[in-house]
Motif scaffolding. Structure first.
Motif, PDB file in Angstrom:
ATOM      1  N   LEU A  61      12.476  20.977   5.995  1.00 58.01           N
ATOM      2  CA  LEU A  61      12.671  19.576   5.645  1.00 58.01           C
ATOM      3  C   LEU A  61      12.977  18.780   6.908  1.00 58.01           C
ATOM      4  CD1 LEU A  61      12.976  17.385   3.432  1.00 58.01           C
ATOM      5  CD2 LEU A  61      15.390  18.006   3.296  1.00 58.01           C
ATOM      6  N   ALA A  62      13.862  19.338   7.721  1.00 56.51           N
ATOM      7  CA  ALA A  62      14.226  18.658   8.973  1.00 56.51           C
ATOM      8  C   ALA A  62      12.986  18.472   9.852  1.00 56.51           C
ATOM      9  CB  ALA A  62      15.286  19.466   9.714  1.00 56.51           C
ATOM     10  N   GLU A  63      12.186  19.545   9.941  1.00 64.06           N
ATOM     11  CA  GLU A  63      10.986  19.482  10.771  1.00 64.06           C
ATOM     12  C   GLU A  63      10.007  18.427  10.236  1.00 64.06           C
ATOM     13  OE1 GLU A  63       8.981  23.237  10.883  1.00 64.06           O
ATOM     14  OE2 GLU A  63       7.452  22.481  12.271  1.00 64.06           O
ATOM     15  N   ALA A  64       9.880  18.380   8.913  1.00 61.17           N
ATOM     16  CA  ALA A  64       8.904  17.455   8.319  1.00 61.17           C
ATOM     17  C   ALA A  64       9.346  16.001   8.469  1.00 61.17           C
ATOM     18  CB  ALA A  64       8.682  17.799   6.850  1.00 61.17           C
ATOM     19  N   THR A  65      10.664  15.754   8.476  1.00 61.82           N
ATOM     20  CA  THR A  65      11.091  14.353   8.637  1.00 61.82           C
ATOM     21  C   THR A  65      10.717  13.842  10.027  1.00 61.82           C
ATOM     22  OG1 THR A  65      13.303  14.956   9.372  1.00 61.82           O
ATOM     23  CG2 THR A  65      13.043  14.473   7.029  1.00 61.82           C
TER      24      THR A  65
ATOM     25  N   SER B 257       5.361  10.417   2.117  1.00 58.49           N
ATOM     26  CA  SER B 257       6.801  10.191   2.013  1.00 58.49           C
ATOM     27  C   SER B 257       7.288  10.532   0.609  1.00 58.49           C
ATOM     28  CB  SER B 257       7.172   8.756   2.400  1.00 58.49           C
ATOM     29  OG  SER B 257       6.568   7.831   1.534  1.00 58.49           O
ATOM     30  N   ASP B 258       6.446  10.315  -0.414  1.00 59.44           N
ATOM     31  CA  ASP B 258       6.873  10.708  -1.762  1.00 59.44           C
ATOM     32  C   ASP B 258       6.941  12.229  -1.879  1.00 59.44           C
ATOM     33  OD1 ASP B 258       7.533   9.871  -4.568  1.00 59.44           O
ATOM     34  OD2 ASP B 258       5.819  11.180  -4.985  1.00 59.44           O
ATOM     35  N   ALA B 259       5.963  12.924  -1.299  1.00 57.08           N
ATOM     36  CA  ALA B 259       5.984  14.393  -1.344  1.00 57.08           C
ATOM     37  C   ALA B 259       7.247  14.921  -0.670  1.00 57.08           C
ATOM     38  CB  ALA B 259       4.739  14.956  -0.655  1.00 57.08           C
TER      39      ALA B 259
ATOM     40  N   CYS C 199       0.842  -1.207   0.000  1.00 53.38           N
ATOM     41  CA  CYS C 199       0.000   0.000   0.000  1.00 53.38           C
ATOM     42  C   CYS C 199       0.876   1.256   0.000  1.00 53.38           C
ATOM     43  CB  CYS C 199      -0.918   0.024   1.228  1.00 53.38           C
ATOM     44  SG  CYS C 199      -2.280  -1.138   1.159  1.00 53.38           S
ATOM     45  N   THR C 200       1.931   1.228   0.813  1.00 52.21           N
ATOM     46  CA  THR C 200       2.828   2.381   0.889  1.00 52.21           C
ATOM     47  C   THR C 200       3.562   2.584  -0.443  1.00 52.21           C
ATOM     48  OG1 THR C 200       3.130   2.175   3.270  1.00 52.21           O
ATOM     49  CG2 THR C 200       4.862   3.311   2.073  1.00 52.21           C
ATOM     50  N   SER C 201       4.078   1.488  -1.013  1.00 54.13           N
ATOM     51  CA  SER C 201       4.805   1.600  -2.291  1.00 54.13           C
ATOM     52  C   SER C 201       3.895   2.130  -3.388  1.00 54.13           C
ATOM     53  CB  SER C 201       5.343   0.239  -2.727  1.00 54.13           C
ATOM     54  OG  SER C 201       6.187  -0.278  -1.747  1.00 54.13           O
ATOM     55  N   LEU C 202       2.662   1.607  -3.441  1.00 46.20           N
ATOM     56  CA  LEU C 202       1.716   2.082  -4.452  1.00 46.20           C
ATOM     57  C   LEU C 202       1.339   3.533  -4.180  1.00 46.20           C
ATOM     58  CD1 LEU C 202      -0.676  -1.015  -4.788  1.00 46.20           C
ATOM     59  CD2 LEU C 202       0.791  -0.091  -6.598  1.00 46.20           C
ATOM     60  N   GLY C 203       1.196   3.874  -2.908  1.00 46.65           N
ATOM     61  CA  GLY C 203       0.803   5.227  -2.527  1.00 46.65           C
ATOM     62  C   GLY C 203       1.806   6.284  -2.981  1.00 46.65           C
ATOM     63  N   GLN C 204       3.049   5.878  -3.087  1.00 46.02           N
ATOM     64  CA  GLN C 204       4.080   6.815  -3.551  1.00 46.02           C
ATOM     65  C   GLN C 204       3.899   7.173  -5.024  1.00 46.02           C
ATOM     66  OE1 GLN C 204       7.645   4.695  -2.541  1.00 46.02           O
ATOM     67  NE2 GLN C 204       7.169   4.819  -0.368  1.00 46.02           N
TER      68      GLN C 204
ATOM     69  N   GLU D 258       0.029  17.729   6.955  1.00 45.27           N
ATOM     70  CA  GLU D 258       1.067  18.655   7.448  1.00 45.27           C
ATOM     71  C   GLU D 258       2.378  18.446   6.697  1.00 45.27           C
ATOM     72  OE1 GLU D 258       1.543  18.410  11.712  1.00 45.27           O
ATOM     73  OE2 GLU D 258      -0.634  18.409  12.016  1.00 45.27           O
ATOM     74  N   ILE D 259       2.722  17.178   6.472  1.00 46.27           N
ATOM     75  CA  ILE D 259       3.980  16.866   5.787  1.00 46.27           C
ATOM     76  C   ILE D 259       3.948  17.357   4.338  1.00 46.27           C
ATOM     77  CG2 ILE D 259       5.409  14.963   4.919  1.00 46.27           C
ATOM     78  CD1 ILE D 259       4.399  13.409   7.515  1.00 46.27           C
ATOM     79  N   ILE D 260       2.836  17.094   3.662  1.00 44.56           N
ATOM     80  CA  ILE D 260       2.731  17.517   2.260  1.00 44.56           C
ATOM     81  C   ILE D 260       2.735  19.037   2.171  1.00 44.56           C
ATOM     82  CG2 ILE D 260       1.300  17.446   0.184  1.00 44.56           C
ATOM     83  CD1 ILE D 260       0.277  14.654   1.310  1.00 44.56           C
ATOM     84  N   ASN D 261       2.104  19.689   3.138  1.00 48.09           N
ATOM     85  CA  ASN D 261       2.119  21.152   3.151  1.00 48.09           C
ATOM     86  C   ASN D 261       3.543  21.671   3.330  1.00 48.09           C
ATOM     87  OD1 ASN D 261       0.613  23.611   3.003  1.00 48.09           O
ATOM     88  ND2 ASN D 261       1.082  23.907   5.177  1.00 48.09           N
ATOM     89  N   HIS D 262       4.314  21.010   4.177  1.00 45.87           N
ATOM     90  CA  HIS D 262       5.724  21.383   4.324  1.00 45.87           C
ATOM     91  C   HIS D 262       6.465  21.206   3.012  1.00 45.87           C
ATOM     92  CE1 HIS D 262       5.509  22.129   8.539  1.00 45.87           C
ATOM     93  NE2 HIS D 262       6.811  22.030   8.738  1.00 45.87           N
TER      94      HIS D 262
END
Lengths: 385, 80
Positions: free
Chosen positions: A272-276, A244-246, A64-69, A325-329
């Motif tokens: 980037l650091a914050e989002a990781t 994770s792809d974003a 699911c994660t791999s496809l989601g990317q 939040e991550i994608i927004n970052h």
């Protein structure tokens, strides 16, 4: 790399190739699903004794994660299919019809859809208006205003209804109906913001089938013992893939920028650091949830406990919020290059797809349920198990 | 105790039928008990019987019938 994930690699490449077209035209990802069937991944969860792959849920989550990317719609349809499969495995055992159907899902790589909501229940799948109307050895069911994801492309549909015409709305059962046993009349289209390839159109469902196709377990048990956990975990795995792809696109942007400006990182590098850190939280949340579910499956009381329900609901809430939040970052990091649709740093589709996370079983509805459960459930103050 | 439980089921359970018509071992969920109503019922039971349901009893089975509720209450009263 283990075998199913290896087979998944080809599927992921196929999904990636057609992702833009699937999104732009809001069409079913035909190519990716042919590849999934060819790789026999639709029966990945089904026990080996019934002809399936006998894989743990964590393998399905990984795919699911791999496809989601690459293609969130493909990933989400794959996830939703596996949720139905998990109910068949957990609650179809011991029933001759369901066991033989499981075998057919594996042999013929059948795609399973579901019709759990209907018009008039306000999105609450634990209430039904329609009922199974028994007539001798068969039953009839008619459900109006059902939003059925990839309904037109499903080979069979798992549908809920009240036990009988005189049963209360919460006393539900679930049945499997094969394509030849029902009719779908389209009542609404799917021109949505994101997850456009899931084709979650509105239908009136009308069908008739032998009574043996109704699960013997109450839907309440199916919902709490297999659907709740697999849905929240697999959806979260999909959203993790999207997020994770974003972020990986944003990282490429920062690296490229750093090479051009060797005298100090661009402002985006800090984000980037914050989002990781958010991505790591999201991942830990899901991985911990998969472990919790595997453990609870060994203990029926735990599986039906309030604390388990609270935990699974919180995983969905947490990952749906963090993904956005991550994608927004990622968007802020890549700026206009992320906002545009035609750059390697584009995160527009990620954002649109991930926005579905808050409305798939509305977060507000889940919060309401959680606040009720927390009137009883104690806060877990330990770190360990 | 069973009469008191029945009264609380009537007040909090939001069932389609009166609790007096429900057998001790009948499935309360089949008469319309929802998980939301089960929590309200639990709070009323705690207040009335002056007990606190521990986490291990907070599952579907504990509230599945009048007899299973009585069983939990007996266990809690004995431990007190």
């Amino acid at each position: 790399m283990n075998a199913p994930l290896d087979r998944g690699a080809n599927v992921v490449a196929t999904a990636a190739r057609h992702a833009d077209d699937v999104d732009r035209n809001g069409r079913f990802p035909i190519e990716a699903f042919q590849a999934l069937k060819d790789a026999r991944l639709l029966s990945l969860l089904i026990p080996i004794e019934f002809g399936g792959g006998g894989a743990p849920l964590s393998d399905v989550a990984e795919i699911c994660t791999s496809l989601g990317q690459q293609c969130a719609s493909t990933a989400m349809i794959f996830a939703m299919h596996q949720i139905k499969v998990s109910s068949l495995i957990a609650h179809g055992r011991g029933s001759a019809w369901h066991e033989s159907f499981m075998r057919r899902v594996a042999d013929e790589q059948l795609l399973l859809g579901s019709a759990t909501t209907e018009g008039g229940v306000g999105g609450n799948m634990r209430n039904s208006i329609c009922a199974f109307e028994r007539d001798g050895a068969t039953f009839r069911i008619a459900k109006e205003g059902a939003l059925i994801s990839y309904g037109a492309y499903s080979d069979a549909i798992l549908i809920t209804a009240r036990r009988s015409a005189d049963a209360p709305p919460s006393d539900q059962l679930m049945a499997v109906l094969e394509k030849s046993q029902y009719r779908l009349d389209r009542t609404g289209g799917w021109d949505a913001l994101g997850m456009r390839g899931t084709c979650s159109e509105g239908f009136t469902f009308s069908g008739e089938a032998p009574i043996e196709q109704i699960f013997t377990h109450d839907f309440a048990e199916i919902a709490s013992e297999s659907m709740l956990a697999t849905a929240h975990l697999l959806w979260s795995a999909v959203w993790y893939g999207v997020a994770s792809d974003a972020l990986s696109r944003a990282q490429s942007f920062v690296r490229k920028d750093a090479r051009r400006h060797p005298n100090g990182p661009a402002p985006g590098a800090l984000r980037l650091a914050e989002a990781t850190s958010k991505l790591q939280l999201m991942r830990s949340n899901i991985v911990e949830g998969l472990k919790r579910f595997a453990k609870a499956q060994q203990n029926a009381d735990d599986l039906n406990s309030m604390s388990f329900a609270v935990a699974m609901n919180n995983i969905k809430i947490g990952s749906s919020q963090l993904s956005i939040e991550i994608i927004n970052h990622a968007l802020l990091i890549a700026g206009i290059a992320g906002y545009k649709n035609d750059t390697p740093f584009s995160v527009g589709r990620h954002m649109r797809d991930a926005l579905s996370a808050q409305v798939m079983i509305s977060n507000d509805r889940i919060f309401t349920n959680l606040s009720n459960l927390l009137l009883a459930q104690r806060i877990d103050q330990r770190l360990g198990d | 105790m069973l009469d008191t439980i029945r009264r609380l089921v009537d007040e909090q359970g939001r069932l389609a039928v009166a609790a007096e018509t429900i057998g001790d071992n009948a499935d309360l969920y089949a008469t319309g008990l929802t998980s939301f109503a089960a929590v309200q019922l639990m709070l009323a039971l705690e207040e009335t019987f002056d007990v606190e349901f521990p986490d291990r009893m907070l599952n579907r089975r504990s509230f599945s019938s009048i007899a299973s509720i009585a069983g939990c209450l007996h266990e809690l009263k004995e431990a007190a």
